[in-house]
Design an enzyme around this catalytic site. Structure first.
Site, PDB file in Angstrom:
ATOM      1  N   HIS A 229      17.596  11.273 -38.305  1.00 55.50           N
ATOM      2  CA  HIS A 229      17.087  12.085 -37.202  1.00 55.50           C
ATOM      3  C   HIS A 229      16.737  11.197 -36.013  1.00 55.50           C
ATOM      4  O   HIS A 229      15.568  10.988 -35.703  1.00 55.50           O
ATOM      5  CB  HIS A 229      15.861  12.898 -37.650  1.00 55.50           C
ATOM      6  CG  HIS A 229      15.186  13.605 -36.516  1.00 55.50           C
ATOM      7  ND1 HIS A 229      15.773  14.643 -35.836  1.00 55.50           N
ATOM      8  CD2 HIS A 229      13.997  13.394 -35.907  1.00 55.50           C
ATOM      9  CE1 HIS A 229      14.965  15.052 -34.870  1.00 55.50           C
ATOM     10  NE2 HIS A 229      13.880  14.304 -34.886  1.00 55.50           N
TER      11      HIS A 229
ATOM     12  N   ASP B  59      17.793  19.518 -35.688  1.00 55.22           N
ATOM     13  CA  ASP B  59      19.160  19.092 -35.366  1.00 55.22           C
ATOM     14  C   ASP B  59      20.167  20.177 -35.775  1.00 55.22           C
ATOM     15  O   ASP B  59      21.156  20.419 -35.084  1.00 55.22           O
ATOM     16  CB  ASP B  59      19.489  17.772 -36.074  1.00 55.22           C
ATOM     17  CG  ASP B  59      18.487  16.679 -35.722  1.00 55.22           C
ATOM     18  OD1 ASP B  59      18.096  16.610 -34.544  1.00 55.22           O
ATOM     19  OD2 ASP B  59      18.078  15.931 -36.621  1.00 55.22           O
TER      20      ASP B  59
HETATM   21  P1  NAI Z   1       0.911  16.220 -30.223  1.00 55.42           P
HETATM   22  O1  NAI Z   1       0.345  14.949 -29.680  1.00 55.42           O
HETATM   23  O2  NAI Z   1       0.912  17.420 -29.370  1.00 55.42           O
HETATM   24  O3  NAI Z   1       0.185  16.591 -31.583  1.00 55.42           O
HETATM   25  C1  NAI Z   1      -0.038  15.663 -32.587  1.00 55.42           C
HETATM   26  C2  NAI Z   1      -1.318  16.042 -33.295  1.00 55.42           C
HETATM   27  O4  NAI Z   1      -1.524  15.097 -34.351  1.00 55.42           O
HETATM   28  C3  NAI Z   1      -2.562  15.996 -32.394  1.00 55.42           C
HETATM   29  O5  NAI Z   1      -3.250  17.232 -32.457  1.00 55.42           O
HETATM   30  C4  NAI Z   1      -3.403  14.867 -32.992  1.00 55.42           C
HETATM   31  O6  NAI Z   1      -4.803  15.088 -32.905  1.00 55.42           O
HETATM   32  C5  NAI Z   1      -2.917  14.907 -34.439  1.00 55.42           C
HETATM   33  N1  NAI Z   1      -3.228  13.683 -35.182  1.00 55.42           N
HETATM   34  C6  NAI Z   1      -3.155  12.398 -34.787  1.00 55.42           C
HETATM   35  N2  NAI Z   1      -3.550  11.580 -35.778  1.00 55.42           N
HETATM   36  C7  NAI Z   1      -3.863  12.381 -36.824  1.00 55.42           C
HETATM   37  C8  NAI Z   1      -4.332  12.143 -38.143  1.00 55.42           C
HETATM   38  N3  NAI Z   1      -4.574  10.903 -38.578  1.00 55.42           N
HETATM   39  N4  NAI Z   1      -4.526  13.203 -38.942  1.00 55.42           N
HETATM   40  C9  NAI Z   1      -4.284  14.454 -38.517  1.00 55.42           C
HETATM   41  N5  NAI Z   1      -3.845  14.737 -37.294  1.00 55.42           N
HETATM   42  C10 NAI Z   1      -3.644  13.713 -36.452  1.00 55.42           C
HETATM   43  O7  NAI Z   1       2.419  15.874 -30.704  1.00 55.42           O
HETATM   44  P2  NAI Z   1       3.575  16.907 -31.104  1.00 55.42           P
HETATM   45  O8  NAI Z   1       4.372  17.250 -29.910  1.00 55.42           O
HETATM   46  O9  NAI Z   1       2.973  17.991 -31.912  1.00 55.42           O
HETATM   47  O10 NAI Z   1       4.510  15.967 -32.028  1.00 55.42           O
HETATM   48  C11 NAI Z   1       4.064  15.514 -33.279  1.00 55.42           C
HETATM   49  C12 NAI Z   1       5.103  14.604 -33.924  1.00 55.42           C
HETATM   50  O11 NAI Z   1       6.307  15.328 -34.237  1.00 55.42           O
HETATM   51  C13 NAI Z   1       5.560  13.447 -33.029  1.00 55.42           C
HETATM   52  O12 NAI Z   1       5.635  12.277 -33.802  1.00 55.42           O
HETATM   53  C14 NAI Z   1       6.941  13.877 -32.590  1.00 55.42           C
HETATM   54  O13 NAI Z   1       7.757  12.782 -32.249  1.00 55.42           O
HETATM   55  C15 NAI Z   1       7.438  14.582 -33.822  1.00 55.42           C
HETATM   56  N6  NAI Z   1       8.599  15.470 -33.617  1.00 55.42           N
HETATM   57  C16 NAI Z   1       9.504  15.577 -34.637  1.00 55.42           C
HETATM   58  C17 NAI Z   1      10.623  16.363 -34.529  1.00 55.42           C
HETATM   59  C18 NAI Z   1      11.592  16.466 -35.660  1.00 55.42           C
HETATM   60  O14 NAI Z   1      12.676  17.029 -35.457  1.00 55.42           O
HETATM   61  N7  NAI Z   1      11.289  16.002 -36.851  1.00 55.42           N
HETATM   62  C19 NAI Z   1      10.902  17.111 -33.289  1.00 55.42           C
HETATM   63  C20 NAI Z   1       9.868  16.986 -32.284  1.00 55.42           C
HETATM   64  C21 NAI Z   1       8.771  16.175 -32.450  1.00 55.42           C
END
Ligand code: NAI
Length: 338
Positions: free
Chosen positions: A200, A173
């Site tokens: 957020h 942000d």
């Molecule tokens: P993605 O689906 O590409 O990757 C998520 C990964 O987490 C996958 O590789 C999956 O295998 C892994 N995973 C699932 N359960 C797991 C577990 N129990 N232990 C270890 N790994 C596990 O998703 P992406 O795009 O990487 O997003 C991840 C998170 O980040 C989402 O919740 C998203 O909303 C959040 N996010 C947060 C932002 C922020 O500003 N804080 C900004 C953008 C996304």
């Protein structure tokens, strides 16, 4: 806000991302390293001179990411861990970054992710509490307004919660506010360090443009559009990716940037101040005990929580809209663990 004096000594483009004034080195673990954020975040952490050991864990794909990233010619060691090796991934780690969980699809709010991500984050937090109870935990997984209270409550249950070591990563942000204000005001992002406070998600994101020289004069439609864009910038990416996920590359940048700030603080650098979502006394009298405001990072993690400072009339209204929503999100997280 991001220690620009030190950063200037480095050469672009890494200068805005990394700054290293001290030689002490640290093991950093990424939980969810195989994902859209996890992979580029792991690469950027491999480039951070303050990381000595990079531990990459995911339920799928982490050993492959680790093998790949480990060939980059920086000094840190990289190890990958498959699903059954979570404890080994966490052994002796000082910092744990958590981007594990599902991202949004078009039409979804961050709260729609709660059902899936709450249990993922709770279980990972329990493992950190058991194996690396003194680690600093950086939560990226959404909804951050709820997942941070979930981590706190889980660690509390285990008797190892220390509020100076838990951070919700709201840096994206701040990065967006800086980039978008630079466009609107015809200046550079380095002149536009906008404090972004609150939480957020949508209306809980409160950019304080009045506290920045380049933002203070903005009014009317220009002001409204900029606020809307900062609060809902994530939606632009979700829409453009058309079902393939949410922000990953800019988030990896923001995550690496916040991790570097924390590492500099842990290494004793003074004056490292950046907004982050922490257990906070600022609105505790309103029943809101987590809040993002500029936080000074030091050898113990959270060194000092700064107040949000003077607000314009518009910002007072934004804060009014933020607080009830934020309270609901925090309570939802707490209730999940209780
Ligand atoms: P993605 O689906 O590409 O990757 C998520 C990964 O987490 C996958 O590789 C999956 O295998 C892994 N995973 C699932 N359960 C797991 C577990 N129990 N232990 C270890 N790994 C596990 O998703 P992406 O795009 O990487 O997003 C991840 C998170 O980040 C989402 O919740 C998203 O909303 C959040 N996010 C947060 C932002 C922020 O500003 N804080 C900004 C953008 C996304």
């Amino acid at each position: 806000m991001f220690a620009r004096n030190t950063a200037r000594a480095l050469t672009a483009p890494s200068a805005r991302l990394f700054s290293s004034s001290s030689a002490r080195q640290t093991k950093v673990t990424v939980l969810g390293a195989g994902g859209g954020i996890g992979q580029p975040l792991s690469l950027l952490l491999k480039l951070d001179p303050l990381v000595s050991n990079l531990s990459l864990y995911d339920i799928r794909g982490a050993p492959g990411v680790a093998a790949d990233v480990s060939h980059v010619d920086t000094h840190s060691e990289v190890n990958g861990y498959a699903m059954e090796n979570l404890d080994a991934a966490l052994e002796g780690t000082k910092v744990v970054v958590i981007p594990a969980g599902v991202p949004r699809k078009p039409g979804m709010t961050r709260d729609d992710l709660f059902n899936t991500n709450a249990s993922i984050v709770r279980d990972l937090a329990a493992a950190v509490g058991r194996v690396a109870p003194t680690a600093h935990i950086l939560v990226i997984s959404n909804p951050v307004n709820s997942t941070v209270p979930i981590v706190a409550a889980t660690l509390e249950k285990a008797g190892v919660f220390d509020p100076t070591r838990l951070f919700g990563v709201t840096t994206l942000d701040v990065v967006r506010a800086s980039r978008f204000l630079a466009s609107v005001s015809g200046s550079t992002p380095s002149e536009c360090d906008v404090p972004v406070v609150g939480g957020h998600s949508g209306p809980t994101i409160v950019p304080l443009l009045s506290q920045v020289a380049k933002g203070k004069g903005l009014q009317g439609e220009t002001y409204d559009k900029l606020i809307q864009r900062i609060q809902f910038g994530g939606d632009e990416v979700v829409k453009a990716k058309d079902g393939a996920g949410s922000a990953t590359l800019s988030m990896a940048y923001a995550g690496a940037k916040f991790t570097n700030s924390l590492l500099r603080g842990l290494n004793g650098e003074k004056g490292v101040i950046t907004p982050t979502f922490v257990k906070s006394p600022l609105f505790a009298d309103k029943g809101i005990d987590f809040f993002s405001s500029p936080v000074e990072l030091g050898v113990n993690g959270v060194e000092k929580i700064h107040p949000i400072g003077p607000l314009s009339a518009e910002e007072e209204k934004l804060l009014e809209a933020c607080l009830p929503e934020l309270k609901k999100n925090i309570e939802k997280g707490k209730a999940f663990v209780a």
